[in-house]
Design a protein around this motif. Structure first.
Motif, PDB file in Angstrom:
ATOM      1  N   TYR A 347      -4.681  -5.179  -9.398  1.00  0.00           N
ATOM      2  CA  TYR A 347      -5.271  -5.673  -8.145  1.00  0.00           C
ATOM      3  C   TYR A 347      -6.549  -4.922  -7.752  1.00  0.00           C
ATOM      4  N   HIS A 348      -6.870  -3.842  -8.466  1.00  0.00           N
ATOM      5  CA  HIS A 348      -8.084  -3.061  -8.198  1.00  0.00           C
ATOM      6  C   HIS A 348      -8.103  -2.495  -6.768  1.00  0.00           C
ATOM      7  N   GLY A 349      -6.937  -2.035  -6.302  1.00  0.00           N
ATOM      8  CA  GLY A 349      -6.865  -1.411  -4.993  1.00  0.00           C
ATOM      9  C   GLY A 349      -7.067   0.092  -5.084  1.00  0.00           C
ATOM     10  N   GLU A 359      -9.489  -1.980   0.565  1.00  0.00           N
ATOM     11  CA  GLU A 359      -9.027  -1.479  -0.730  1.00  0.00           C
ATOM     12  C   GLU A 359      -7.570  -1.013  -0.666  1.00  0.00           C
ATOM     13  N   PHE A 360      -7.217  -0.341   0.440  1.00  0.00           N
ATOM     14  CA  PHE A 360      -5.835   0.127   0.561  1.00  0.00           C
ATOM     15  C   PHE A 360      -4.879  -1.042   0.774  1.00  0.00           C
ATOM     16  N   LEU A 361      -5.273  -2.027   1.554  1.00  0.00           N
ATOM     17  CA  LEU A 361      -4.423  -3.197   1.776  1.00  0.00           C
ATOM     18  C   LEU A 361      -4.226  -3.981   0.482  1.00  0.00           C
ATOM     19  N   ARG A 365      -0.684  -4.699  -1.509  1.00  0.00           N
ATOM     20  CA  ARG A 365      -0.300  -6.024  -1.993  1.00  0.00           C
ATOM     21  C   ARG A 365       0.103  -5.943  -3.465  1.00  0.00           C
ATOM     22  N   GLY A 366      -0.634  -5.179  -4.244  1.00  0.00           N
ATOM     23  CA  GLY A 366      -0.279  -5.007  -5.645  1.00  0.00           C
ATOM     24  C   GLY A 366       1.067  -4.327  -5.825  1.00  0.00           C
ATOM     25  N   VAL A 367       1.355  -3.345  -4.965  1.00  0.00           N
ATOM     26  CA  VAL A 367       2.651  -2.676  -5.024  1.00  0.00           C
ATOM     27  C   VAL A 367       3.780  -3.655  -4.711  1.00  0.00           C
ATOM     28  N   GLU A 368       3.578  -4.525  -3.707  1.00  0.00           N
ATOM     29  CA  GLU A 368       4.593  -5.524  -3.366  1.00  0.00           C
ATOM     30  C   GLU A 368       4.846  -6.472  -4.533  1.00  0.00           C
TER      31      GLU A 368
END
Length: 531
Positions: A347-349, A359-361, A365-368
């Motif tokens: 997700y490139h966060g 970027e953190f959000l 989302r990628g973690v979820e």
């Protein structure tokens, strides 16, 4: 892999429920319901594991744990497990509790799991209610939470060995295979349910408001599931207490009086001197000749006997442990960093950005989505464990073992080289293949090795050879399980340094792929398989 349940004269126990003057030598065929009940321990254990995976990092962050202590939290439990797991296995081989050898340890470790969960999910709330000083409260909250995490991991890792040994003690070879498949099935289902409940936003639901926080909600579900599952498990199949073989045949008893009484049992791993409910006089007298008085007394569990058991491990056992170490090192390397890989690489966060930054959000989302990938892994692990039984007649245990490592190695290599949301989620199904393989095939091989040793012992006894005890299944299961702790130590101590050196978590996924492909070669060339 063929069924050997019809082999006469081989067994290592007599269950209290099956005792009788004319009871059969082989353990009876266990109904599917009993094996399902036995597998509920794996369901509860994996459910709680999934809850820990979803919540332990937020819990540690919420209590203010310094980053310098993270490595201590993750490494302390596997180090303790690696050192103590064989001790517990050998101790359970010699446990003489009235209600069995394995169940006292399973019950104790289950209680420790429950205590650990209560401490790390509720520790902050309890300390806040009892202590007003902020600094003191912080110290106690961090301490209790850390102790809770270590206790839970320690017990949850430990308990796998006694559960497997319990299954092996009370089942025929065919039922052991069926039981291991059910274990893998319910392991996946428990993990999937745990991840699903962890994904629910309990803070906005009535139950969350009633219990206080989502941490208390998850403790409520976890404690309920764990308690019910372990009660069902402990009541699933009767287990016999261990008694001295020397006490079973009084010296004054003649061959005509050697009928198997209803309260006699035989030493674990000893040559069975019973056939069709009666003691075989020739084998019994031969065994008495070969034993001196010291050997007839109960063997004590000492550090020396433990080291002797481990050092005398046959080469094929040692190769199986090495292959298990390779597999778990590859699997844990990928799984422990998977959600971080999804957030940063796919997700490139940015996990270090401001909490209100885009970027953190995106990273969150990628973690979820990564959590959903782990759920897919658990579900497919259950499905694959069910279909394993159909594949065994065609490709055997060797094919299953090799295929699990190969698919995992290729899959992790693809997502490492070509990160993409949809392809990564699809490849999560291959993680389930590896998970199911690690939970079933090595333990199937252990049962096959023990069956071969018991057959050799029976032939030696018939030929007048020396009477020797077989290796304890408890210590061998524990050794396999402590290999998992060694893999955790290697992963926890080495991959962090590797990521810092490379500057990207992609190196973790590539490393997992390389280790799994090396494992393919090892399981094909060095692991011994039984026809």
């Amino acid at each position: 892999m063929g069924d050997s349940s019809g082999q006469p004269g081989i067994h290592t126990y007599k269950s209290l429920a099956e005792e009788g003057p004319f009871s059969s030598v082989e353990p009876p065929k266990r109904p599917t319901g009993s094996l399902v009940m036995h597998s509920m321990a794996m369901f509860g254990r994996e459910f709680c594991y999934a809850v820990e995976a979803a919540y332990v990092t937020p819990v540690l962050l919420s209590v203010g744990l310094p980053k310098s202590l993270y490595s201590m939290v993750w490494l302390l439990s596997p180090i303790l497990g690696f050192l103590l797991q064989p001790v517990v296995g050998l101790a359970s081989d010699h446990c003489r509790a009235r209600w069995g050898r394995r169940r006292p340890y399973i019950l104790t470790l289950g209680v420790v799991m429950l205590l650990g969960m209560a401490m790390y999910l509720n520790g902050d709330a309890i300390v806040s209610a009892l202590i007003a000083d902020p600094r003191t409260k912080l110290i106690w909250a961090i301490s209790i939470t850390m102790i809770g995490v270590v206790l839970f991991d320690f017990a949850a890792d430990f308990i796998d060995g006694p559960i497997k040994a319990y299954l092996f003690d009370v089942c025929t070879h065919r039922d052991k295979e069926r039981g291991l498949h059910y274990h893998a099935l319910f392991t996946g289902l428990g993990g999937a349910l745990g991840y699903l409940l962890g994904a629910i936003d309990w803070a906005h639901l009535e139950l969350g408001r009633l219990l206080g926080t989502e941490f208390q909600v998850m403790f409520f579900f976890s404690s309920l599931v764990l308690t019910l599952c372990f009660i069902i498990h402990l009541c699933s199949i009767p287990e016999a207490p261990l008694r001295d073989a020397a006490k079973d045949i009084p010296p004054q008893q003649g061959p005509q009086d050697l009928a198997l009484s209803s309260d006699r049992m035989y030493e674990y791993g000893s040559i069975e001197k019973v056939k069709n409910g009666y003691v075989n006089p020739e084998l019994a007298l031969q065994g008495e000749k070969n034993k001196n008085p010291a050997e007839q007394t109960r063997r004590t569990m000492t550090t020396k006997s433990l080291l002797r058991a481990l050092m005398s491990m046959p080469p094929h056992y040692r190769c199986l442990c090495i292959s298990h170490l390779i597999g778990w090192t590859a699997f844990l390397s990928n799984m422990l960093f998977f959600t971080d890989f999804m957030g940063q690489i796919v997700y490139h966060g940015d996990p270090y950005g401001a909490h209100n930054s885009t970027e953190f959000l995106i990273y969150q989302r990628g973690v979820e989505v990564g959590c959903w990938g782990l759920c897919i892994n658990s579900v497919f692990s259950s499905l694959y464990s069910y279909f394993q039984k159909a594949l065994v007649p065609y490709i055997g245990l060797k094919g299953l073992y090799f295929m699990g490592y190969l698919l995992f190695g290729l899959g992790t290599g693809v997502i490492g080289l070509f990160p993409n949301v949809y392809s990564t989620l699809v490849i999560c199904t291959l993680f389930g293949v590896m998970s199911s393989t690690l939970y079933t095939v090595p333990f199937n091989l252990i049962t096959a090795y023990h069956r071969e040793e018991q057959e050799k012992q029976r032939q030696q006894a018939r030929g007048g050879g020396p009477d020797s005890s077989a290796r304890g299944q408890g210590v061998d299961c524990a050794t396999l399980t402590c290999v998992v702790q060694l893999a955790q130590i290697l992963v926890g101590g080495g991959l962090g340094l590797l990521v810092n050196t490379a500057g990207s978590v992609v190196v973790v996924v590539i490393t997992a792929s390389a280790v799994a492909l090396i494992g393919c070669c090892f399981v094909a060339l060095f692991v011994r398989y039984m026809d």
